[in-house]
Scaffold this motif. Structure first.
Motif, mmCIF file in Angstrom:
data_model
loop_
_atom_site.group_PDB
_atom_site.id
_atom_site.type_symbol
_atom_site.label_atom_id
_atom_site.label_comp_id
_atom_site.label_asym_id
_atom_site.label_seq_id
_atom_site.Cartn_x
_atom_site.Cartn_y
_atom_site.Cartn_z
ATOM 1 N N ALA A 146 0.824 -1.208 0.000
ATOM 2 C CA ALA A 146 0.000 0.000 0.000
ATOM 3 C C ALA A 146 0.857 1.256 0.000
ATOM 4 O O ALA A 146 0.539 2.249 -0.661
ATOM 5 N N ALA A 147 1.972 1.228 0.747
ATOM 6 C CA ALA A 147 2.872 2.387 0.786
ATOM 7 C C ALA A 147 3.499 2.636 -0.581
ATOM 8 O O ALA A 147 3.674 3.795 -0.996
ATOM 9 N N LEU A 148 3.843 1.568 -1.307
ATOM 10 C CA LEU A 148 4.389 1.726 -2.660
ATOM 11 C C LEU A 148 3.365 2.355 -3.592
ATOM 12 O O LEU A 148 3.700 3.182 -4.445
ATOM 13 N N VAL A 149 2.093 1.975 -3.430
ATOM 14 C CA VAL A 149 1.041 2.552 -4.272
ATOM 15 C C VAL A 149 0.814 4.019 -3.914
ATOM 16 O O VAL A 149 0.710 4.886 -4.786
ATOM 17 N N LYS A 150 0.732 4.316 -2.614
ATOM 18 C CA LYS A 150 0.489 5.698 -2.187
ATOM 19 C C LYS A 150 1.608 6.638 -2.619
ATOM 20 O O LYS A 150 1.361 7.805 -2.912
ATOM 21 N N SER A 151 2.835 6.121 -2.677
ATOM 22 C CA SER A 151 3.973 6.959 -3.065
ATOM 23 C C SER A 151 4.120 7.081 -4.580
ATOM 24 O O SER A 151 4.961 7.847 -5.049
ATOM 25 N N GLY A 152 3.331 6.315 -5.347
ATOM 26 C CA GLY A 152 3.440 6.351 -6.795
ATOM 27 C C GLY A 152 4.462 5.387 -7.367
ATOM 28 O O GLY A 152 4.654 5.340 -8.583
ATOM 29 N N ARG A 153 5.131 4.590 -6.513
ATOM 30 C CA ARG A 153 6.107 3.630 -7.011
ATOM 31 C C ARG A 153 5.439 2.418 -7.654
ATOM 32 O O ARG A 153 6.056 1.713 -8.454
ATOM 33 N N ALA A 154 4.194 2.142 -7.280
ATOM 34 C CA ALA A 154 3.427 1.039 -7.870
ATOM 35 C C ALA A 154 2.039 1.556 -8.223
ATOM 36 O O ALA A 154 1.555 2.535 -7.644
ATOM 37 N N TRP A 155 1.417 0.879 -9.180
ATOM 38 C CA TRP A 155 0.098 1.300 -9.645
ATOM 39 C C TRP A 155 -1.014 0.746 -8.745
ATOM 40 O O TRP A 155 -1.995 1.429 -8.468
ATOM 41 N N CYS A 156 -0.871 -0.495 -8.293
ATOM 42 C CA CYS A 156 -1.920 -1.110 -7.490
ATOM 43 C C CYS A 156 -1.324 -2.231 -6.644
ATOM 44 O O CYS A 156 -0.192 -2.663 -6.864
#
Length: 368
Positions: A146-156
């Protein structure tokens, strides 16, 4: 378990938040995945395959096939490993495992097997040969996803558990493990908008529904919990306003604040420090590891690699326009891009005719 009946509630109360998507829609996208959830699916849904050393290689085989399927469709997976589970979860999981193990052992003592530990080293080696990045989470893997998604590093975040939503993942991708079925994407901002809740109130809703960190309050299911939170705003106000100790007794030593903190401020890997790099699969390394060390059928490994190679070549080729068929878009002509205007035709006087002078009208002033 995730969040009990949350998916059902979202489909009923916020259907606009759920979209049917195809895997091709994620081409070029980074998808964060929890390794433990994937291995659990392989271990429970796939038949056991034992190699000559007596190892059950079906989870490893499943991880190989799924990752190759994602890569050949242009998806960029990143796998996140669990760290130390929170103390709250250890107590709940130990209780569930004891109950579940006792039931299965009582049903068939000869067939009962204790749950296997995740083959961490084997999965890391496999993902390394596949050229896929791995991330070590300090605690819950889904919180780091979730942190990767919130930071924009991952899409979902791709998982079947709904925990990623209270952890703050703006997009949740489900049914990635199901063949011949559309994928399902859930949008957290739309969920909050349609339910009329803030993220903090949504976490309270998930706690009331039942999660991995504390027991639920008896008698407060989805039909009661959502309208009560909309009306009162928090679990404390709901309990103070409507619940009595006799009607809705709290579980003993109910860790409400600790559970809130786990969802709203989880311990995660720092997204800015995470290195995400993808390389082409090491075909020789995969053959050595899977076929020679784990004794998976070499023809299967080679066949899967050949399929991936063919898919990559097909994607690299320029797409030529196909024939125009009924229902397809017609190829546009050049005149549709540049509007062509006809020039006005010049009037040429016919030979032998003199141009007649215009006769002045009476009363018209003549300029001298």
């Amino acid at each position: 378990m995730g969040i009990s009946r949350l998916a059902e509630l979202i489909r009923e109360e916020a259907p606009d938040a759920v979209s049917s998507v195809q895997l091709e829609d994620y081409r070029g996208r980074v998808v964060a995945m929890d390794v433990s959830v994937a291995f659990y699916q392989f271990r429970t849904a796939m038949p056991k395959i034992f190699n000559r050393h007596g190892e059950n290689i079906s989870p490893l085989r499943g991880l190989f096939y799924r990752t190759m399927h994602l890569l050949e469709n242009g998806v960029k997976p990143v796998f996140v490993f669990d760290g130390k589970p929170p103390d709250l979860k250890e107590r709940v999981l130990a209780k569930r495992a004891a109950v579940s193990g006792a039931k299965r052992k009582a049903a068939d003592p000869a067939a009962y097997e204790p749950p296997q530990r995740l083959p961490r080293r084997d999965s890391e080696r496999l993902l390394g040969y596949l050229g896929v990045p791995c991330v070590q989470a300090p605690a819950e893997a889904e919180a780091t996803c979730a942190a990767l998604v919130k930071s924009g590093r991952a899409w979902c975040t791709a998982t079947e558990d709904m925990d990623a939503l209270p952890f703050g993942s703006s997009r949740l991708l489900r049914h990635l493990n199901t063949k011949n079925r559309d994928l399902e994407e859930i949008s957290l901002p739309v969920v909050l908008q349609k339910l009329g809740l803030t993220q903090e109130q949504f976490v309270d809703l998930c706690i009331l529904l039942g999660c991995d960190y504390c027991e639920k309050i008896r008698g407060l299911g989805p039909k009661k919990a959502l309208p009560l939170l909309r009306q009162h705003g928090s679990i404390e106000q709901v309990l103070h306003s409507t619940c009595s100790a006799q009607k809705h007794p709290l579980p003993e030593n109910w860790p409400l604040e600790e559970t809130r903190r786990l969802f709203l401020h989880p311990e995660v890997a720092e997204p800015s420090q995470v290195v995400l790099e993808w390389r082409e699969p090491d075909e020789e390394g995969l053959l050595q590891f899977l076929a020679h060390e784990k004794h998976m059928a070499e023809c299967q490994v080679r066949s899967r690699l050949e399929k991936w190679r063919t898919a990559c070549l097909k994607r690299a080729q320029p797409q030529s326009p196909g024939p125009v068929t009924k229902g397809s878009k017609k190829q546009r002509r050049m005149v549709e891009f540049f509007q062509v205007k006809k020039r006005p035709r010049k009037q040429i006087p016919k030979p032998g005719r003199k141009k007649m002078k215009t006769q002045e009208q009476p009363g018209t002033a003549v300029e001298t």
